[in-house]
Every structure is written in structure tokens, then in C-alpha cells.
Design a protein around this motif. Structure first.
Motif, PDB file in Angstrom:
ATOM      1  N   THR A 183       0.839  -1.197   0.000  1.00 18.72           N
ATOM      2  CA  THR A 183       0.000   0.000   0.000  1.00 18.72           C
ATOM      3  C   THR A 183       0.877   1.252   0.000  1.00 18.72           C
TER       4      THR A 183
ATOM      5  N   ARG B  31     -12.075   9.885  -1.844  1.00 22.66           N
ATOM      6  CA  ARG B  31     -12.601   8.534  -1.651  1.00 22.66           C
ATOM      7  C   ARG B  31     -14.124   8.526  -1.771  1.00 22.66           C
TER       8      ARG B  31
ATOM      9  N   SER C  82      -8.466   6.436  -6.598  1.00 22.78           N
ATOM     10  CA  SER C  82      -7.751   5.309  -5.984  1.00 22.78           C
ATOM     11  C   SER C  82      -6.909   4.558  -7.009  1.00 22.78           C
TER      12      SER C  82
ATOM     13  N   ASN D 134      -4.102  -4.931  -0.873  1.00 24.78           N
ATOM     14  CA  ASN D 134      -5.189  -4.023  -0.450  1.00 24.78           C
ATOM     15  C   ASN D 134      -5.481  -2.942  -1.487  1.00 24.78           C
TER      16      ASN D 134
ATOM     17  N   ALA E 243      -5.862  -9.513  -0.171  1.00 22.89           N
ATOM     18  CA  ALA E 243      -6.765  -8.807   0.741  1.00 22.89           C
ATOM     19  C   ALA E 243      -6.395  -9.108   2.189  1.00 22.89           C
TER      20      ALA E 243
ATOM     21  N   ASN F 157      -7.502  -7.086   4.654  1.00 21.60           N
ATOM     22  CA  ASN F 157      -8.589  -6.530   5.469  1.00 21.60           C
ATOM     23  C   ASN F 157      -9.896  -6.621   4.684  1.00 21.60           C
ATOM     24  N   GLN F 158     -10.986  -6.225   5.319  1.00 24.75           N
ATOM     25  CA  GLN F 158     -12.257  -6.077   4.608  1.00 24.75           C
ATOM     26  C   GLN F 158     -12.159  -4.819   3.740  1.00 24.75           C
ATOM     27  N   LEU F 159     -12.080  -5.000   2.448  1.00 26.18           N
ATOM     28  CA  LEU F 159     -11.793  -3.893   1.537  1.00 26.18           C
ATOM     29  C   LEU F 159     -13.030  -3.372   0.815  1.00 26.18           C
TER      30      LEU F 159
ATOM     31  N   CYS G 193      -7.198 -14.063   0.290  1.00 25.57           N
ATOM     32  CA  CYS G 193      -7.691 -13.499   1.543  1.00 25.57           C
ATOM     33  C   CYS G 193      -6.909 -14.112   2.699  1.00 25.57           C
TER      34      CYS G 193
END
Length: 221
Positions: free
Chosen positions: A46, A112, A128, A151, A172, A174-176, A197
């Protein structure tokens, strides 16, 4: 226990090693036997992340372990970070670390929010995705290796157009997809080769939000 992600990442056919792009700063070397290796992994953390043990970042730890495992098989790996992120952060010794003209931070909250609104109409998040717009410039053409985007779901459709021969993997951590519609998630799945994941919870949440099951969704345990 690891799901069949190793097979997914390496069973797509011969992928030639990547040479060092002109003007890129390299901080360590790929395995010396790279000419005999057929697969090249490229990890992109990231924005603003440092490829260094000094950060304690979970994402960077995963990238280092992927790189180390690949190097143990005498296969080449590269890590692409934004310019300036190596200052004061001694990098891990494994893999070829390259600095590119990438942003150091995520888009602002207004951007965002604009992305989320535009995605409902265009199935694209331009602010993004633009964080990764310069990635193809540092890769050889045509790039046929495996690109791990950590991510960064919004970048996948854009990079698929620019890198049609690459294996593109979303990692992934995290919860994206909290602000993504099922239609947009399915659009991203269609352009990715694999979505890794880090837990069954994240994998099940992704499938539920997409309102479909996909063999592209894998879990690493």
C-alpha cells in the motif's frame, strides 16, 4: 495450512524473469540463477509502506515471507515502493527493491467519497486507481509475471488493461469492500486472476458482498 494459492500463483505457464528497469534504484539482487527461473513475482504494498523490518507492518511481513519463500526456490522477486520510503528504513535483504514514482499517501476523504459515487456509474474509482497508474512504466513490456497488489482492489481493472499478459493477484489483508456494490465487486473479480484473503472470514465476507461464489477467491491460513 495453506490453500491452493501456491498452485494458483505458479501454474499459469512460464513467466519470464523481469530485468531491472532503467533509472530504478535497486537495493538488493534477485537470485543469481534467475535465467533458469521461469516465474517472476512482483509485490506492491500500500502507498507509503517501507519494505523494512523496522516498520512492524503486517502487510510488509507477508510480502517479505512471500519473497523469501520464492527466493528459497531460486526464483526472482521484486518489491515496488514509492520513492523516499527507503530513507531511514533499512530494507529486508531478500528480493529486488525498486523505487517508483508512486504516491506516498492514500486519496483524501473527499476523493474517496467521489470514487464511491463514480463507481456506481462507471465501475471505476479514478482517484484510488491513479495511485498505481505509473506501475506499468517500471515493468518490462510485455510483462508476463505475477503482480501482487496488496489491499488495492480499485487498481485492478485499470492495470488489467495496461498489463494484459500479467497474472494480477489482489491480496486482501482486510475487509476492503465496505463501500463497493456487488456489481463493482464482480467487475473486479472478472479482471483479477486470483484474490487471496488472509482469513476465511474475509473470503466469506467478499463472496457475500459479491453475491456470488468464485473459484478465484482463495484463503491462506
Amino acid at each position: 495450512m495453506i490453500s491452493p494459492i501456491t498452485e494458483t500463483a505458479t501454474s499459469q505457464g512460464a513467466l519470464p524473469p523481469m530485468s531491472r528497469p532503467m533509472g530504478a534504484r535497486s537495493f538488493s539482487n534477485a537470485p543469481s540463477a534467475a535465467p533458469s527461473a521461469r516465474y517472476h513475482f512482483v509485490n506492491v504494498p500500500t502507498p507509503g509502506e517501507h519494505y523494512s523490518p523496522a516498520t512492524g507492518s503486517d502487510v510488509i511481513t507477508v510480502i517479505h515471507e512471500l519473497t523469501r519463500a520464492h527466493a528459497n526456490q531460486n526464483l526472482p522477486s521484486s518489491i515496488i515502493v514509492a520513492k523516499g520510503t527507503t530513507d531511514g528504513y533499512p530494507p529486508y535483504p531478500t528480493g529486488t527493491l525498486l523505487e517508483a514514482n508512486l504516491p506516498l499517501t492514500l486519496p483524501s476523504k473527499p476523493k474517496r467519497l467521489a470514487d464511491a459515487a463514480l463507481a456506481r456509474l462507471l465501475l471505476a474509482r479514478p482517484f484510488s486507481a491513479s495511485l498505481y497508474a505509473n506501475l506499468p512504466a517500471i515493468l518490462p513490456h510485455p510483462f508476463k509475471g505475477t503482480l501482487f497488489l496488496h489491499n488495492a482492489p480499485a487498481a485492478i481493472p485499470m492495470l488489467r488493461k495496461k498489463l494484459p499478459h500479467a497474472q494480477i493477484v489482489l491480496y486482501a489483508h482486510n475487509q476492503l469492500f465496505n463501500t463497493y456494490s456487488p456489481r463493482e465487486i464482480r467487475h473486479i473479480l472478472a479482471h483479477a486472476d486470483t484474490v487471496i484473503c488472509v482469513s476465511n472470514f474475509i473470503a466469506k465476507d467478499l463472496a457475500a458482498r459479491a453475491q456470488t461464489s468464485s473459484p478465484k477467491i482463495k484463503t491462506v491460513l
